[in-house]
Write an enzyme that holds these catalytic residues in place. Structure first.
Site, PDB file in Angstrom:
ATOM      1  N   ASN A  41      25.763  22.148 -20.905  1.00 37.90           N
ATOM      2  CA  ASN A  41      26.898  21.901 -20.210  1.00 37.90           C
ATOM      3  C   ASN A  41      27.837  21.178 -21.234  1.00 37.90           C
ATOM      4  O   ASN A  41      27.320  20.069 -21.771  1.00 37.90           O
ATOM      5  CB  ASN A  41      26.642  21.044 -18.747  1.00 37.90           C
ATOM      6  CG  ASN A  41      25.869  19.927 -18.932  1.00 37.90           C
ATOM      7  OD1 ASN A  41      24.944  19.534 -19.520  1.00 37.90           O
ATOM      8  ND2 ASN A  41      26.121  18.759 -17.863  1.00 37.90           N
ATOM      9  N   ILE A  42      29.018  21.416 -21.103  1.00 40.07           N
ATOM     10  CA  ILE A  42      29.992  20.747 -22.000  1.00 40.07           C
ATOM     11  C   ILE A  42      31.086  20.080 -21.157  1.00 40.07           C
ATOM     12  O   ILE A  42      31.826  21.105 -20.339  1.00 40.07           O
ATOM     13  CB  ILE A  42      30.591  21.529 -22.971  1.00 40.07           C
ATOM     14  CG1 ILE A  42      29.337  22.091 -23.612  1.00 40.07           C
ATOM     15  CG2 ILE A  42      31.656  21.184 -23.878  1.00 40.07           C
ATOM     16  CD1 ILE A  42      29.600  23.232 -24.941  1.00 40.07           C
ATOM     17  N   GLU A  43      31.308  18.976 -21.043  1.00 36.41           N
ATOM     18  CA  GLU A  43      32.456  18.410 -20.205  1.00 36.41           C
ATOM     19  C   GLU A  43      33.544  17.847 -20.920  1.00 36.41           C
ATOM     20  O   GLU A  43      33.399  17.560 -22.197  1.00 36.41           O
ATOM     21  CB  GLU A  43      31.737  17.108 -19.437  1.00 36.41           C
ATOM     22  CG  GLU A  43      30.543  17.672 -18.610  1.00 36.41           C
ATOM     23  CD  GLU A  43      30.040  16.468 -17.875  1.00 36.41           C
ATOM     24  OE1 GLU A  43      30.152  15.301 -18.163  1.00 36.41           O
ATOM     25  OE2 GLU A  43      29.097  16.801 -16.837  1.00 36.41           O
ATOM     26  N   CYS A  52      29.659  24.773 -17.474  1.00 38.16           N
ATOM     27  CA  CYS A  52      27.920  24.688 -17.178  1.00 38.16           C
ATOM     28  C   CYS A  52      26.988  25.342 -18.479  1.00 38.16           C
ATOM     29  O   CYS A  52      27.649  26.167 -19.158  1.00 38.16           O
ATOM     30  CB  CYS A  52      27.509  25.361 -16.091  1.00 38.16           C
ATOM     31  SG  CYS A  52      28.107  24.797 -14.448  1.00 38.16           S
ATOM     32  N   GLU A  54      24.635  27.195 -18.333  1.00 36.07           N
ATOM     33  CA  GLU A  54      24.730  28.867 -17.945  1.00 36.07           C
ATOM     34  C   GLU A  54      25.657  29.660 -18.594  1.00 36.07           C
ATOM     35  O   GLU A  54      25.500  30.476 -19.461  1.00 36.07           O
ATOM     36  CB  GLU A  54      24.374  29.326 -16.670  1.00 36.07           C
ATOM     37  CG  GLU A  54      23.226  28.640 -15.752  1.00 36.07           C
ATOM     38  CD  GLU A  54      23.368  27.204 -15.146  1.00 36.07           C
ATOM     39  OE1 GLU A  54      24.302  26.517 -15.748  1.00 36.07           O
ATOM     40  OE2 GLU A  54      22.679  26.816 -14.117  1.00 36.07           O
ATOM     41  N   CYS A  85      25.226  26.715 -10.472  1.00 35.98           N
ATOM     42  CA  CYS A  85      26.441  26.538  -9.227  1.00 35.98           C
ATOM     43  C   CYS A  85      26.855  28.017  -8.922  1.00 35.98           C
ATOM     44  O   CYS A  85      26.440  29.167  -9.559  1.00 35.98           O
ATOM     45  CB  CYS A  85      27.494  25.798 -10.078  1.00 35.98           C
ATOM     46  SG  CYS A  85      28.561  26.771 -11.044  1.00 35.98           S
ATOM     47  N   CYS A  88      28.367  30.286 -11.839  1.00 33.58           N
ATOM     48  CA  CYS A  88      27.506  30.637 -12.828  1.00 33.58           C
ATOM     49  C   CYS A  88      26.644  31.636 -12.224  1.00 33.58           C
ATOM     50  O   CYS A  88      26.264  32.551 -12.806  1.00 33.58           O
ATOM     51  CB  CYS A  88      26.525  29.345 -13.379  1.00 33.58           C
ATOM     52  SG  CYS A  88      27.625  28.569 -14.521  1.00 33.58           S
TER      53      CYS A  88
HETATM   54  N1  THU Z   1      25.794  21.999 -14.176  1.00 30.64           N
HETATM   55  C1  THU Z   1      25.360  23.060 -15.076  1.00 30.64           C
HETATM   56  O1  THU Z   1      25.499  23.096 -16.337  1.00 30.64           O
HETATM   57  N2  THU Z   1      24.593  23.928 -14.794  1.00 30.64           N
HETATM   58  C2  THU Z   1      24.037  23.997 -13.178  1.00 30.64           C
HETATM   59  O2  THU Z   1      23.482  24.731 -12.842  1.00 30.64           O
HETATM   60  C3  THU Z   1      24.641  22.785 -12.498  1.00 30.64           C
HETATM   61  C4  THU Z   1      25.656  21.938 -12.666  1.00 30.64           C
HETATM   62  C5  THU Z   1      26.747  20.706 -15.027  1.00 30.64           C
HETATM   63  C6  THU Z   1      28.156  20.792 -14.733  1.00 30.64           C
HETATM   64  C7  THU Z   1      28.597  19.565 -15.035  1.00 30.64           C
HETATM   65  O3  THU Z   1      28.318  19.155 -16.279  1.00 30.64           O
HETATM   66  C8  THU Z   1      27.095  18.544 -14.408  1.00 30.64           C
HETATM   67  O4  THU Z   1      26.085  19.680 -14.525  1.00 30.64           O
HETATM   68  C9  THU Z   1      27.539  17.813 -13.237  1.00 30.64           C
HETATM   69  O5  THU Z   1      27.816  18.886 -12.145  1.00 30.64           O
END
Ligand code: THU
Length: 130
Positions: A41-43, A52, A54, A85, A88
């Site tokens: 995941n990259i925020e 996310c 995925e 999520c 995804c």
């Molecule tokens: N996130 C994912 O990367 N994949 C998932 O299946 C669920 C949530 C990430 C998104 C965000 O960066 C962090 O988890 C918190 O929601």
């Protein structure tokens, strides 16, 4: 599931950029040519614009010339059996048949295995646009 797929997801998680949620996630996809594509995941500071693990993994598969997903592993450091999520699930369903397995992991390995069809029943599919 191959240990390689699990390790790819776990190793990708270590490369996450999640300074806001502090919720590292890793995902790995085995494509139809056997290659594994991973992502984290990259925020970003504008929170809703992050994405996310995925989604990163799918991007890597497509850019590597892959087209279909045969197997998926997802791991989150702070949650046992983190499920993809909603967005995804739709993205995975674009490239995976309903019977494709999604392995939900903890730091040791697979905890639960579900299918794309179980994660996203009644999916909106590309056939609707033909
Ligand atoms: N996130 C994912 O990367 N994949 C998932 O299946 C669920 C949530 C990430 C998104 C965000 O960066 C962090 O988890 C918190 O929601």
């Amino acid at each position: 599931m191959s240990h390689e797929l699990f390790e790819a997801a776990r190793d990708a998680m270590a490369r996450c950029h999640a300074p806001y949620s502090k919720f590292p996630v890793g995902a790995a996809i085995r494509g139809d040519d056997g290659r594994i594509h991973a992502g984290a995941n990259i925020e970003i500071a504008s929170y809703p614009e992050g994405w996310c693990a995925e989604t990163t993994a799918i991007g890597h598969m497509i850019m590597a010339g892959g087209s279909r997903i045969l197997e998926v592993a997802v791991i989150a450091e702070k949650m046992v059996a983190c499920t993809p999520c909603g967005g995804c699930r739709q993205r995975l369903a674009e490239f995976a048949d309903a019977d494709v397995k999604v392995h939900l992991c903890d730091m040791q390995g697979v905890v639960k295995t579900v299918t794309i069809g179980e994660l996203l029943p009644y999916a909106f599919e590309s056939a609707a646009l033909k």
